[in-house]
Design a protein around this motif. Structure first.
Motif: not given
Lengths: 245, 255
Positions: A50, A175-179, A182, A184-186, A188-189, A225
């Motif tokens: 990251d 940017e793509q990596l950040q998306v 994110n 991945r976090i979504a 898990e949520q 999402y």
């Protein structure tokens, strides 16, 4: 050992990143599934660095929590960390004798039933952006031809990720990596939310999520999402299943 | 330099390029307090805006929050001029902040003039009048939890350098972390969380999703509750999250 035509087909797919609706998470997920199927290993995962240079698991052929933990612990130590720092593949590591090298990672991996582990760098020239991680339940050596093939797969995927995008716009991969991180976090949520709604484990919740995405031809990240942010768009998924009497 | 840098190149460390979230927390903490700074997360974000303006660099910077229904609030800015710029997009009903929030991606506009015809027929001419030639907006989000956006203003056209782009993302990440943190931590001055690594375990996000459903609150609020519980009990966030996911712990609805 992998056949030439299977390898060729997978390499072509790995290079095909310029499609309009390119989705990094799905691309990486396909890559790990191919890697685990083609090379006679029991699990494959893909970690990317990251913005802080920390390795984060983005996709895995096996999404069980226990497995994700094995990937996640490698942001501190483990074959992927060594591979990322050193820029070279770590192959045929015998997990039963790796306790000194990786005191946290090795016992965890053994407890999960694995005996051998490999990590291949995602590398373009001097730049390492992550690692492809393979686990095997059997001790033993990987076929040298397979090792070359795995590295080829990792190389083509890296070129696909970096080079073409670099030409279009330099910041687009960051940017793509950040998306992707994110997303991945979504995911898990959403697993947590679904586990609560359906009174099941987070692993079972992931299966619900993935099956829903597949049968409706939707992206995993998009469905995740919606589960937590727009649940009215996925009513069947977020309605509790009635308990058997 | 032809090589595109994400994260880091093994074997080589460049202090500025590798500035991670921890360093950004320190930069903000080092930013001098002003008597006008509020003693809450808003005051901390004012300092974040000032630190970011110098680091990036930029001529102005603002952080605005959006409610679930899209109702905006200007939370902090680097200067009174930037407050005006932030408010302008809400008055006009269009701008980079709303777009970053809606698309959940950075909105990069290196030349506002070009955006006048297509993207923002009202907003673009208005900011040009105020001397802004380029704007960049970064969403404040954690997974599906969306809070708002961080807006960067420049008086000259041109893209953000790779380094500025990464710094901007790191400032946005720290702003998000701060907003999701328990408010009491910002009494006086903000502190960097002890162990960000643990906070980023997947189990924390899974617990966040469970708490959202258990307490029927929004996802961002679920993280605030989770962290507040951990701080109040002096326990690591990841450990509390593990208890929640293993169903050994259920947070009270009014805690």
């Amino acid at each position: 050992m992998i056949t030439v035509d299977r390898l060729a087909a997978v390499l072509v797919e790995a290079a095909d990143t310029l499609v309009d609706d390119f989705d990094l998470i799905e691309f990486l997920q396909r890559l790990t599934t191919h890697a685990s199927e083609l090379f006679d290993v029991d699990a494959a995962g893909l970690l990317l660095a990251d913005a802080d240079g920390r390795l984060q698991p983005l996709a895995a052929s096996d999404e069980r929590a226990e497995m994700l933990e094995l990937f996640q612990v490698q942001s501190a130590e483990g074959p992927c960390q060594d591979c990322y720092r050193g820029g070279a593949a770590v192959v045929n590591a015998d997990l039963l004798n790796a306790g000194d090298r990786w005191p946290r990672f090795a016992p965890k991996a053994v407890a999960s039933g694995y005996r051998a582990v490999h990590a291949f760098p995602l590398r373009l020239r001097q730049e390492v952006i992550g690692a492809l991680n393979l686990f095997s339940a059997q001790p033993g050596q990987m076929d040298p031809a397979d090792m070359q093939a795995v590295q080829a797969l990792a190389d083509v995927a890296t070129i696909g990720l970096l080079q073409e995008r670099a030409i279009r716009r330099r910041d687009i991969l960051t940017e793509q990596l950040q998306v992707a991180l994110n997303s991945r976090i979504a995911i898990e949520q959403a697993k947590g939310a679904l586990a609560q709604i359906h009174d099941c484990t987070v692993d079972q919740a992931f299966d619900l999520l993935r099956n829903y995405a597949r049968s409706n031809h939707l992206r995993l990240g998009q469905v995740a999402y919606q589960v937590t942010a727009e649940p009215d768009k996925v009513p069947e998924l977020v309605t509790p299943t009635p308990r058997a009497p | 330099m032809d090589c595109l840098l994400i994260g880091g190149v093994s074997g080589k460390r460049d202090t500025l390029s590798d500035r991670g979230h921890g360093d950004i927390w320190s930069l903000v903490a080092e930013e001098p307090l002003r008597s006008s700074d509020r003693e809450d997360v808003g005051g901390w974000l004012e300092r974040l805006c000032r630190a970011a303006v110098r680091t990036l660099p930029a001529s102005g910077l603002g952080v605005s929050l959006m409610s679930a229904t899209g109702e905006p609030t200007v939370m902090a800015a680097s200067s009174p001029d930037s407050v005006v710029l932030e408010e302008l997009q809400f008055t006009l009903g269009e701008g980079p902040c709303q777009d970053a929030f809606a698309t959940r991606r950075p909105v990069l506009t290196p030349d506002v003039r070009e955006a006048a015809a297509t993207q923002w027929p009202g907003y673009a001419p208005a900011v040009l009048e105020l001397g802004v030639e380029a704007v960049f907006a970064f969403p404040l989000q954690l997974g599906s939890a969306r809070l708002g956006a961080l807006d960067i203003y420049r008086e000259h056209t041109g893209s953000l350098s790779d380094e500025s782009f990464r710094h901007a993302q790191a400032f946005a990440a720290v702003a998000t972390e701060s907003l999701l943190d328990a408010q009491e931590r910002f009494a006086g001055r903000g502190e960097a969380p002890g162990d960000l690594a643990l906070d980023r375990s997947f189990v924390v996000y899974q617990a966040q999703g469970m708490v959202q459903v258990q307490l029927a609150i929004d996802l961002a609020e679920a993280m605030v509750r989770l962290r507040a519980y951990a701080y109040a009990n002096g326990r690591p966030v990841a450990e509390v999250a593990e208890d929640i996911v293993a169903r050994r712990l259920v947070l009270e609805s009014d805690s």
